[in-house]
Design a protein around this motif. Structure first.
Motif, short mmCIF file in Angstrom:
data_model
loop_
_atom_site.label_atom_id
_atom_site.label_comp_id
_atom_site.label_asym_id
_atom_site.label_seq_id
_atom_site.Cartn_x
_atom_site.Cartn_y
_atom_site.Cartn_z
N SER A 1 -61.32 -26.71 -85.89
CA SER A 1 -60.26 -26.17 -85.03
C SER A 1 -60.50 -26.59 -83.59
N PRO A 2 -59.95 -27.73 -83.18
CA PRO A 2 -60.08 -28.15 -81.77
C PRO A 2 -59.00 -27.49 -80.92
N CYS B 1 -63.31 -22.51 -65.84
CA CYS B 1 -62.59 -21.39 -66.47
C CYS B 1 -61.68 -21.88 -67.60
N ILE B 2 -61.43 -23.18 -67.66
CA ILE B 2 -60.68 -23.79 -68.76
C ILE B 2 -61.56 -24.88 -69.35
N PHE B 3 -61.71 -24.88 -70.66
CA PHE B 3 -62.46 -25.96 -71.30
C PHE B 3 -61.98 -26.10 -72.74
N HIS B 4 -62.52 -27.05 -73.45
CA HIS B 4 -62.07 -27.36 -74.81
C HIS B 4 -63.23 -27.21 -75.79
N GLN B 5 -62.90 -26.67 -76.94
CA GLN B 5 -63.88 -26.48 -78.01
C GLN B 5 -63.39 -27.13 -79.29
N VAL B 6 -64.32 -27.41 -80.16
CA VAL B 6 -63.98 -27.72 -81.55
C VAL B 6 -64.93 -26.89 -82.41
N GLU B 7 -64.36 -26.09 -83.29
CA GLU B 7 -65.15 -25.23 -84.15
C GLU B 7 -64.91 -25.61 -85.61
N SER C 1 -57.07 -27.55 -88.19
CA SER C 1 -56.21 -26.37 -88.10
C SER C 1 -56.03 -26.00 -86.63
N GLU C 2 -54.86 -25.51 -86.29
CA GLU C 2 -54.55 -25.14 -84.92
C GLU C 2 -53.93 -23.75 -84.87
#
Length: 339
Positions: free
Chosen positions: A187-188, A203-209, A124-125
């Motif tokens: 949710s990446p 200050c910018i990064f990526h997650q997957v929840e 999901s996005e």
């Protein structure tokens, strides 16, 4: 003499050599300063009067044919040269196409998606520019809640209710609002926090929840899901869950995996302990379920989140998180052989 000139006319009409050298020889032969036409015009005064009319006509015909032939072939050769200048030599073999490479963040993200998709999680996005409700309030973080200070946020100056999302949990809120249990989704995405940039943070990064909501979901389900993920992703079966606090989960825990201390990079990214925190997790707080229109008396669930950069640093032995954002071709080309 007239018959011989007519024979030259036929030869000139039949000439069809399409190269500059042959055309130049043809021009010199008929139209040059010492060419055939020059000689024939000089011979005109010696022709008997009764033949001069016909003689003059065939000479002019030969001249016209020769000039037209030279002009036509010259234009064809010039057009060919122009096309070659535009498109290159069309007879040359095609050059091999230089292949690009996927960014290491994209590679790791796709690998995470593949792992969770095998156990039934969809993707999901949601928007990167969020409102306060989806990013904070619905996640059990009402206004003035002290836990908001845990996340230094980029707010839109003209509208304090609009901000750059600080986590992809906001996507989970939107998903719960629009879908009924059972829910199993990851949710990446990219997130933003007002933090100092260093070798270990940005200050910018990526997650997957991840989010799983159904009847009778327990903490044991959460642990087994995370253990499956770490085995598939890293080949590591040793994890630990340290008690922690998150406003939207209760109980909550930090997820650590034991990476070891085999290389200098291992020492650097694990601070010499061999253990590396890869994310947080916990059972979804009943208030969050209620805010999203799900009955907490009937359903329960767990949630987890992890940083993609941290995982990529582990997998590819990258010691500085800033390298992911510098777009250095020398760095990116090292991932050409990756799937």
């Amino acid at each position: 003499m007239i018959d011989k000139i007519k024979q030259h006319i036929e030869e000139a009409q039949a000439f069809n050599e399409k190269n500059k050298e042959a055309l130049e020889q043809f021009r010199i032969k008929y139209l040059g300063s010492k060419g055939l036409l020059k000689e024939l015009f000089a011979e005109f005064k010696n022709v008997p009067n009764e033949q001069k009319k016909e003689f003059g006509q065939v000479i002019n015909t030969l001249k016209s044919v020769a000039e037209e032939k030279v002009k036509t072939i010259q234009e064809e050769l010039e057009n060919k040269e122009e096309a070659k200048g535009i498109y290159g030599d069309l007879s040359r073999p095609g050059e091999p196409i230089v292949l690009g490479s996927r960014h290491p963040i994209a590679l790791v993200k796709n690998q995470i998606i593949d792992i969770f998709s095998t156990i039934g999680f969809n993707v999901s996005e949601g928007p990167e520019i969020e409102d306060d409700w989806h990013n904070f309030t619905a996640l059990n973080l009402p206004e003035y809640h002290p836990a908001r200070d845990m996340q230094d946020t980029f707010f839109i100056q003209t509208n304090p209710d609009i901000l750059l999302r600080t986590h992809t949990s906001s996507v989970q809120v939107r998903y719960m609002e629009n879908n009924k249990p059972p829910i199993r989704t990851i949710s990446p995405g990219r997130v933003f926090r007002n933090e100092a940039v260093s070798a270990r943070s940005h200050c910018i990064f990526h997650q997957v929840e991840g989010l799983y909501i159904d009847k009778d979901v327990s903490f044991a389900d959460l642990k087994q899901t995370l253990l499956y993920f770490t085995k598939e992703m890293f080949g590591k079966s040793k994890i630990r869950l340290r008690p922690s606090y998150f406003p939207f989960t209760e109980p909550s825990a930090e997820i650590d995996i034991y990476w070891g201390l085999k290389t200098e990079t291992d020492y650097k990214i694990t601070k010499g302990t061999g253990w590396l925190e890869i994310g947080g997790c916990g059972m979804v707080d009943p208030n969050v379920l209620k805010n999203c229109g799900i009955n907490p008396d009937e359903f329960s669930g767990f949630a987890f989140g992890m940083g993609i950069e941290r995982i990529a640093m582990l997998l590819h032995q990258i010691g500085d998180i800033r390298m992911f954002f510098e777009n250095d071709v020398r760095f990116l080309e090292q991932f050409k052989s990756s799937i």
